[in-house]
Design an enzyme around this catalytic site. Structure first.
Site, short mmCIF file in Angstrom:
data_model
loop_
_atom_site.label_atom_id
_atom_site.label_comp_id
_atom_site.label_asym_id
_atom_site.label_seq_id
_atom_site.Cartn_x
_atom_site.Cartn_y
_atom_site.Cartn_z
N TYR A 1 -4.02 1.17 -4.72
CA TYR A 1 -2.81 1.66 -4.04
C TYR A 1 -1.97 2.50 -5.02
O TYR A 1 -1.30 1.96 -5.91
CB TYR A 1 -1.96 0.51 -3.49
CG TYR A 1 -2.63 -0.34 -2.42
CD1 TYR A 1 -3.80 0.07 -1.77
CD2 TYR A 1 -2.11 -1.57 -2.04
CE1 TYR A 1 -4.41 -0.70 -0.80
CE2 TYR A 1 -2.71 -2.36 -1.06
CZ TYR A 1 -3.87 -1.91 -0.45
OH TYR A 1 -4.47 -2.69 0.50
N GLY B 1 3.77 -3.10 6.08
CA GLY B 1 4.08 -2.00 5.17
C GLY B 1 5.44 -1.45 5.59
O GLY B 1 5.67 -1.22 6.77
N TYR C 1 -3.87 -7.59 8.14
CA TYR C 1 -3.34 -6.34 7.58
C TYR C 1 -3.15 -5.29 8.68
O TYR C 1 -3.76 -5.39 9.74
CB TYR C 1 -4.17 -5.83 6.40
CG TYR C 1 -5.47 -5.09 6.59
CD1 TYR C 1 -5.55 -3.84 7.20
CD2 TYR C 1 -6.64 -5.62 6.04
CE1 TYR C 1 -6.75 -3.15 7.30
CE2 TYR C 1 -7.86 -4.94 6.14
CZ TYR C 1 -7.91 -3.70 6.77
OH TYR C 1 -9.09 -3.02 6.86
N LYS D 1 7.12 4.81 17.83
CA LYS D 1 7.91 6.03 17.53
C LYS D 1 7.05 7.29 17.56
O LYS D 1 7.56 8.38 17.39
CB LYS D 1 8.62 5.89 16.19
CG LYS D 1 7.70 5.82 14.99
CD LYS D 1 8.50 5.61 13.70
CE LYS D 1 7.59 5.45 12.50
NZ LYS D 1 8.32 5.14 11.29
N ASP E 1 1.47 -8.32 -1.25
CA ASP E 1 0.07 -7.93 -1.35
C ASP E 1 -0.07 -6.50 -1.85
O ASP E 1 0.53 -5.57 -1.30
CB ASP E 1 -0.59 -8.04 0.04
CG ASP E 1 -2.04 -7.59 0.00
OD1 ASP E 1 -2.89 -8.39 -0.44
OD2 ASP E 1 -2.32 -6.44 0.40
N TRP F 1 0.85 -1.21 0.00
CA TRP F 1 0.00 0.00 0.00
C TRP F 1 0.89 1.25 0.00
O TRP F 1 0.74 2.15 -0.83
CB TRP F 1 -0.90 -0.05 1.24
CG TRP F 1 -1.90 1.05 1.38
CD1 TRP F 1 -2.39 1.85 0.38
CD2 TRP F 1 -2.57 1.46 2.58
NE1 TRP F 1 -3.33 2.73 0.91
CE2 TRP F 1 -3.46 2.51 2.25
CE3 TRP F 1 -2.51 1.04 3.92
CZ2 TRP F 1 -4.27 3.14 3.19
CZ3 TRP F 1 -3.34 1.67 4.85
CH2 TRP F 1 -4.20 2.70 4.49
N GLN G 1 -8.68 -11.24 4.51
CA GLN G 1 -7.68 -10.25 4.90
C GLN G 1 -8.37 -9.20 5.78
O GLN G 1 -9.06 -8.32 5.29
CB GLN G 1 -7.07 -9.60 3.65
CG GLN G 1 -5.89 -8.72 4.00
CD GLN G 1 -5.23 -8.05 2.82
OE1 GLN G 1 -4.93 -6.87 2.87
NE2 GLN G 1 -4.98 -8.78 1.74
N1 LIG Z 1 -7.36 -4.97 2.66
C1 LIG Z 1 -7.36 -3.76 3.16
O1 LIG Z 1 -8.39 -3.08 3.21
C2 LIG Z 1 -6.07 -3.21 3.70
C3 LIG Z 1 -6.07 -2.03 4.47
C4 LIG Z 1 -4.85 -1.60 4.99
C5 LIG Z 1 -3.69 -2.31 4.71
N2 LIG Z 1 -3.73 -3.43 3.94
C6 LIG Z 1 -2.51 -4.22 3.63
O2 LIG Z 1 -1.68 -4.32 4.79
C7 LIG Z 1 -0.38 -3.75 4.51
C8 LIG Z 1 0.23 -3.13 5.72
O3 LIG Z 1 -0.63 -2.16 6.24
P1 LIG Z 1 -0.15 -0.75 6.77
O4 LIG Z 1 0.83 -0.19 5.81
O5 LIG Z 1 -1.36 -0.01 7.18
O6 LIG Z 1 0.50 -1.12 8.10
P2 LIG Z 1 1.60 -1.56 9.09
O7 LIG Z 1 2.46 -2.62 8.56
O8 LIG Z 1 0.79 -1.79 10.29
O9 LIG Z 1 2.44 -0.20 9.26
C9 LIG Z 1 3.28 0.22 8.25
C10 LIG Z 1 3.97 1.53 8.61
O10 LIG Z 1 4.67 1.41 9.83
C11 LIG Z 1 5.91 2.11 9.75
N3 LIG Z 1 6.97 1.09 9.95
C12 LIG Z 1 7.02 -0.20 9.50
N4 LIG Z 1 8.13 -0.82 9.92
C13 LIG Z 1 8.81 0.07 10.65
C14 LIG Z 1 10.04 0.03 11.37
N5 LIG Z 1 10.79 -1.07 11.41
N6 LIG Z 1 10.44 1.15 12.02
C15 LIG Z 1 9.69 2.27 12.01
N7 LIG Z 1 8.52 2.37 11.34
C16 LIG Z 1 8.08 1.29 10.68
C17 LIG Z 1 5.96 2.76 8.38
O11 LIG Z 1 5.30 4.04 8.40
P3 LIG Z 1 5.92 5.39 8.93
O12 LIG Z 1 7.41 5.26 8.87
O13 LIG Z 1 5.38 6.45 8.07
O14 LIG Z 1 5.35 5.49 10.32
C18 LIG Z 1 5.04 1.87 7.58
O15 LIG Z 1 4.49 2.49 6.47
C19 LIG Z 1 -0.70 -2.77 3.36
O16 LIG Z 1 0.46 -2.43 2.65
C20 LIG Z 1 -1.68 -3.57 2.54
O17 LIG Z 1 -1.01 -4.55 1.78
C21 LIG Z 1 -4.90 -3.89 3.44
#
Ligand SMILES: NC(=O)c1ccc[n+]([C@@H]2O[C@H](COP(=O)([O-])OP(=O)(O)OC[C@H]3O[C@@H](n4cnc5c(N)ncnc54)[C@H](OP(=O)(O)O)[C@@H]3O)[C@@H](O)[C@H]2O)c1
Length: 315
Positions: free
Chosen positions: A58, A281, A205, A216, A53, A21, A177
């Site tokens: 996106y 993500g 997700y 952070k 995914d 995403w 999901q």
């Molecule tokens: N089906 C659906 O409706 C739906 C909805 C949402 C998501 N998704 C799927 O789930 C995936 C993940 O969701 P998400 O992007 O919301 O969430 P996440 O994995 O919960 O959070 C990702 C965010 O956390 C931060 N991050 C990740 N690893 C880190 C680290 N090691 N150190 C510091 N910051 C870190 C980054 O943002 P910052 O650095 O900006 O804080 C990153 O963009 C999406 O890409 C998508 O494939 C699906």
């Protein structure tokens, strides 16, 4: 890296999946640019991630294109999951509408195949339930494109138990999901047991609650992307402050065992027996490197109890 079978499909997915995403960028996220995104994808693959995914919406096609281009040399070794059922008239958040009709899915699948530069999609998911279209129409269309060889396995996202039950009358769903993290455990009420009883794999997700569980952020943090728009409770108002306080307590437990807050949250989620894989993500390769360190160690029973107490299901 461990691999688990997704429901009763023949897909063996890594316990950490790459969530694409964020790499789509605007208007949802701001990221560090395509060079960083490409490095993050390649690093993830190198570290054993085989599950990627994405969705048409996106970055309005950009995420699928970038993923397809970057992973082309490894196509037979990776699993592509993309979605259908969200359309846009113009490239703006407010212009996105749900549409899981036959006409839309037939158009969308060809567009996704083209953007991903592939002949088939391993897992094709309905992104959000479209209550204006019958589940019969949606499933029958998915079965049709499956017979054509365009998609292999059928899944859904953001569906309730009733919606899954209705759809299962017309064909098998292999995965769900849902939004699932320490800060959102609502699926534990009845969705998890339905999925387990019907051999539907769970793809969690936002396992880091879109960054909040990395620890952070503070009560004063401001977000320039969708997180700052007050769309969901997790990032706004009193709920945000409450979440920050809980995350602070998780961070303290993590510090006592030399783990980051994010690693604690990831370790917790992949340890849940009902979770097949968690989609992370990441903005750059360093974030994925850190996240992978969440694997291959176990929380003690006492730590698990403490964490369950902080993030109690009904709160
Ligand atoms: N089906 C659906 O409706 C739906 C909805 C949402 C998501 N998704 C799927 O789930 C995936 C993940 O969701 P998400 O992007 O919301 O969430 P996440 O994995 O919960 O959070 C990702 C965010 O956390 C931060 N991050 C990740 N690893 C880190 C680290 N090691 N150190 C510091 N910051 C870190 C980054 O943002 P910052 O650095 O900006 O804080 C990153 O963009 C999406 O890409 C998508 O494939 C699906």
């Amino acid at each position: 890296m461990n691999y688990r079978t997704l429901g009763d499909s023949d897909l063996k997915v890594s316990v950490i999946g790459f969530g694409a995403w964020g790499i789509g960028g605007s208007p949802f996220w701001s990221n560090e640019g395509d060079t960083s995104s490409v490095r993050a994808i390649l690093k993830s693959y190198e570290l054993g991630v085989n599950f990627f995914d994405t969705a048409p919406v996106y970055g309005f096609g950009h995420s699928e294109e970038l993923l397809g281009k970057t992973l082309k040399p490894f196509r037979d070794k990776v699993i592509y999951a993309t979605k259908c059922g969200l359309r846009w008239e113009k490239k703006s958040l407010s212009a996105i509408t749900k549409n899981a009709t036959k006409q839309s899915i037939l158009e969308e699948v060809d567009q996704s195949l083209k953007r991903l530069d592939t002949d088939y999609i391993d897992l094709y998911q309905v992104h959000w339930p479209d209550v204006k279209t019958t589940q019969a129409e949606t499933m029958e269309t998915l079965l049709k494109i499956q017979r054509q060889g365009k998609i292999k396995v059928i899944g859904v996202s953001n569906y309730s138990v009733d919606q899954m039950k209705e759809m299962m009358k017309f064909g098998k769903i292999f995965s769900l999901q849902p939004d699932y993290s320490l800060l959102n455990r609502s699926i534990e009420k009845n969705i998890v047991s339905y999925c387990q009883n019907n051999k539907i794999g769970i793809i969690a997700y936002s396992p880091l609650a879109s960054g909040l569980l990395t620890g952070k952020y503070s009560k004063n943090s401001k977000f320039k992307d969708w997180r700052g728009k007050g769309i969901i409770g997790c990032f706004s108002g009193a709920q945000f402050e409450k979440n920050i306080e809980k995350v602070g307590r998780l961070k303290t437990i993590g510090e006592s065992i030399g783990k980051t807050c994010g690693q604690m949250a990831i370790n917790w989620i992949v340890s849940q027996p009902h979770v097949t894989t968690a989609l992370l993500g990441v903005k750059n390769e360093k974030q994925m490197e850190e996240n992978i360190e969440a694997l291959d160690w176990e929380l003690t029973t006492k730590q698990q109890e403490e964490i369950n107490h902080i993030f109690a299901v009904d709160e």
